[in-house]
Write an enzyme that holds these catalytic residues in place. Structure first.
Site, short mmCIF file in Angstrom:
data_model
loop_
_atom_site.label_atom_id
_atom_site.label_comp_id
_atom_site.label_asym_id
_atom_site.label_seq_id
_atom_site.Cartn_x
_atom_site.Cartn_y
_atom_site.Cartn_z
N GLY A 26 0.82 -1.21 0.00
CA GLY A 26 0.00 0.00 0.00
C GLY A 26 0.85 1.26 0.00
N GLY A 28 0.36 5.56 0.45
CA GLY A 28 -0.50 6.70 0.73
C GLY A 28 0.24 7.99 0.47
N SER A 29 -0.38 9.10 0.85
CA SER A 29 0.22 10.41 0.60
C SER A 29 1.44 10.66 1.48
CB SER A 29 -0.82 11.51 0.83
OG SER A 29 -1.30 11.46 2.16
N SER A 32 4.31 4.48 3.14
CA SER A 32 4.22 3.25 2.36
C SER A 32 4.12 2.08 3.33
CB SER A 32 5.46 3.07 1.47
OG SER A 32 5.58 4.14 0.56
N VAL A 33 3.37 1.05 2.95
CA VAL A 33 3.17 -0.10 3.84
C VAL A 33 3.73 -1.35 3.16
CG1 VAL A 33 1.52 -1.49 5.12
CG2 VAL A 33 1.10 0.95 4.81
N LYS A 47 4.51 0.06 8.38
CA LYS A 47 4.13 1.35 7.82
C LYS A 47 5.31 2.31 7.95
CE LYS A 47 0.86 5.14 8.73
NZ LYS A 47 -0.24 5.57 9.63
N ASP A 142 -10.03 10.90 10.64
CA ASP A 142 -9.86 10.50 9.23
C ASP A 142 -10.49 9.13 8.96
OD1 ASP A 142 -9.07 10.97 6.63
OD2 ASP A 142 -7.04 10.21 6.91
#
Length: 263
Positions: A26, A28-29, A32-33, A47, A142
């Site tokens: 994954g 994201g902004s 990274s995962v 993460k 969120d």
């Protein structure tokens, strides 16, 4: 308050095969995962935050503060953390069934009505715990399907507390410059920067509508500045609800029912 065992940058490198792309699950902004395997043999999700941004480092501190104070079956468990000049990372329990977002929108995955209701009940339980089980309420800020992860038994776990707020004692809201995700944030949060437990409840409501309609609140083909997901469903209720509810809910439900022979 919970403390975590020490893990080195070297071990995280080894667990992810030096952050090999094949282990990337994954992006994201701000993080990274990676899927990784610790020296103990434990499979984990790691993460890794983007250290280019000073704001991201603040999010790491925020998330650490929150996670030290929470523990619940419907929150993503943190195994340990790593903080050095090279890295800021969380080592999390690996969730083999991925995110709720993937289950909603990937073509090879489907959720029936019972599964969707059960997942949202898990999420509600987690949010109730954050809001009411501490002297100082914790606001997630969120809530969205990408931040809901599913374990091997499809139990939902809420994660990503990077912009969460721990509200001061006797205060029900706070002002902040940090925003959540457009489409999910409450109007007063977006326009005035007001964070409250009510904002999480609003985001939860948007998620509930999304999971039933299988429509992202940011879907530009349907929604714009004049029509939101909330208004779209409100307009359909109650006479034309079947036109906005995801047809696969009932299709998958019927497939899961045992066949009855009336002969």
């Amino acid at each position: 308050m919970k403390t975590y065992p020490f893990i080195s940058y070297h071990e995280i490198q080894g667990a992810t095969n030096n952050f090999d792309g094949s282990n990337l699950i994954g992006v994201g902004s701000s993080a990274s995962v990676y899927k990784g395997t610790l020296s103990s043999g434990t499979v984990v999700a790691i993460k890794v935050l983007d250290l280019q941004s000073e704001q991201v480092c603040k999010r790491f501190d925020t998330e650490c503060e929150v996670m030290r104070n929470v523990r619940h079956r419907n929150l993503v468990p943190v195994i340990t953390t790593c903080s050095s000049e090279y890295i800021r990372a969380f080592v999390l329990r690996y969730m083999p069934n991925g995110s709720l977002d993937n289950w909603l929108y990937k073509e090879d995955r489907h959720l029936n009505l019972l599964q969707r209701v059960t997942i949202m009940l898990d999420v509600a339980t987690a949010i109730e715990y954050l809001h009411h089980s501490h002297d100082t309420p914790i606001v997630h800020c969120d809530l969205k399907p990408t931040n809901v992860l599913l374990d091997e038994e499809m139990v939902a776990h809420v994660g990503d507390f990077g912009i969460s707020k721990i509200l001061a004692v006797r205060k029900s809201m706070a002002h902040t410059e940090t925003l959540g995700t457009l489409g999910y944030i409450a109007p007063e949060y977006g326009s005035e920067g007001i964070v409250s437990t009510s904002g999480d409840v609003y985001s939860y409501g948007i998620m509930l509508m999304e999971i039933l309609a299988k429509r992202r609140p940011t879907d530009e083909e349907i929604f714009n500045e004049n029509v939101s997901l909330r208004e779209w469903i409100k307009k359909a209720f109650p006479r034309t609800m079947m036109e906005v509810v995801d047809a696969n809910i009932f299709h998958e439900e019927e497939k899961s029912l045992p066949k009855v022979n009336f002969a």
